[in-house]
Design an enzyme around this catalytic site. Structure first.
Site, PDB file in Angstrom:
ATOM      1  N   ASN A  32      38.005   5.696 122.054  1.00 44.07           N
ATOM      2  CA  ASN A  32      38.458   6.883 121.322  1.00 44.07           C
ATOM      3  C   ASN A  32      39.191   6.444 120.072  1.00 44.07           C
ATOM      4  O   ASN A  32      39.801   5.370 120.032  1.00 44.07           O
ATOM      5  CB  ASN A  32      39.399   7.704 122.224  1.00 44.07           C
ATOM      6  N   GLY A  50      32.821  16.668 113.501  1.00 41.14           N
ATOM      7  CA  GLY A  50      32.118  15.404 113.705  1.00 41.14           C
ATOM      8  C   GLY A  50      32.053  14.488 112.502  1.00 41.14           C
ATOM      9  O   GLY A  50      31.023  13.857 112.264  1.00 41.14           O
ATOM     10  N   ASP A  56      46.295   8.712 125.293  1.00 39.64           N
ATOM     11  CA  ASP A  56      46.282   7.712 124.218  1.00 39.64           C
ATOM     12  C   ASP A  56      47.067   6.461 124.603  1.00 39.64           C
ATOM     13  O   ASP A  56      47.772   5.868 123.787  1.00 39.64           O
ATOM     14  CB  ASP A  56      46.828   8.313 122.915  1.00 39.64           C
ATOM     15  N   SER A  77      44.094   4.204 115.059  1.00 39.36           N
ATOM     16  CA  SER A  77      43.835   3.269 116.152  1.00 39.36           C
ATOM     17  C   SER A  77      42.512   3.591 116.822  1.00 39.36           C
ATOM     18  O   SER A  77      42.071   4.737 116.835  1.00 39.36           O
ATOM     19  CB  SER A  77      44.954   3.350 117.209  1.00 39.36           C
ATOM     20  N   HIS A  89      42.277   7.553 117.266  1.00 39.00           N
ATOM     21  CA  HIS A  89      43.503   8.359 117.239  1.00 39.00           C
ATOM     22  C   HIS A  89      44.163   8.206 115.880  1.00 39.00           C
ATOM     23  O   HIS A  89      44.304   7.086 115.377  1.00 39.00           O
ATOM     24  CB  HIS A  89      44.461   7.912 118.345  1.00 39.00           C
TER      25      HIS A  89
END
Length: 199
Positions: free
Chosen positions: A106, A12, A144, A135, A108
């Site tokens: 999200n 995390g 993705d 990204s 990436h």
């Protein structure tokens, strides 16, 4: 004030960066809950910052849909404005994506659409490129493949291995994620428009 749920699988580090940013009263978003697909070490960050957390243990195979239903039930309790995947190493079931996208983002560790998938850093090194990146995207049903909200290039240095390159990408991911959340919160970034503008 934008309310955010964060889903993790591991340590995390992006979550911690978001928690630190959100602890500033001037930051326009607050994390209301942290969820995980296992007893992840990153849940300790939520505890440290006094944020509630939940665990929905991963169920693969023919129980994947049920796992998604349990995840949806937890998110429904908190009703966040935005769900952030922060190192959640699972493809979300279609029902979860349908319920939350485009309010589902999200990070990436690659400059998408280059090197999607679980091994973006390794794949960049294997391809012999001189630069990769990070990204932040809207999650869709692909791997993705959702609309890109922000990205930045990161050079691949001579002698880089997967660990050293990933360690240089991580701070860029964090900076991009915090900025995307801020821009969504102040209305500078419209997720519906971003999703609609992508073919």
């Amino acid at each position: 004030m934008l309310t955010v749920a964060v889903l993790i699988s591991g340590a995390g580090s992006n979550l911690r960066a978001l928690l630190e940013a959100a602890s500033d009263p001037a930051f326009p978003a607050r994390i209301v809950v942290v969820g995980a697909d296992r007893e992840a070490s990153g849940l300790a960050h939520a505890e440290e910052f006094g944020i509630p957390s939940f665990v929905v243990p991963w169920r693969g195979g023919d129980q994947r849909a049920e796992w998604g239903d349990e995840l949806l039930a937890q998110l429904d309790v908190w009703q966040p404005d935005l769900v952030v995947l922060s190192g959640l190493m699972r493809l979300l079931p279609p029902a979860v994506v349908a319920a939350w996208s485009p309010r589902l983002v999200n990070t990436h560790p690659a400059y998408l659409p280059e090197f999607p998938g679980a091994h973006g850093v390794r794949d960049a090194l294997a391809a012999g490129v001189t630069e990769t990146g990070a990204s932040v995207i809207v999650v869709d049903d692909g791997v993705d493949s959702g609309p890109i909200l922000a990205q930045e290039r990161v050079s691949v240095l001579p002698g880089d291995d997967e660990h050293s390159l990933h360690e240089r990408i991580k701070p860029v991911e964090r900076h991009l994620l915090i900025d995307v959340v801020r821009r969504i919160a102040i209305g500078e970034l419209d997720l519906d428009l971003a999703a609609a503008s992508t073919p």
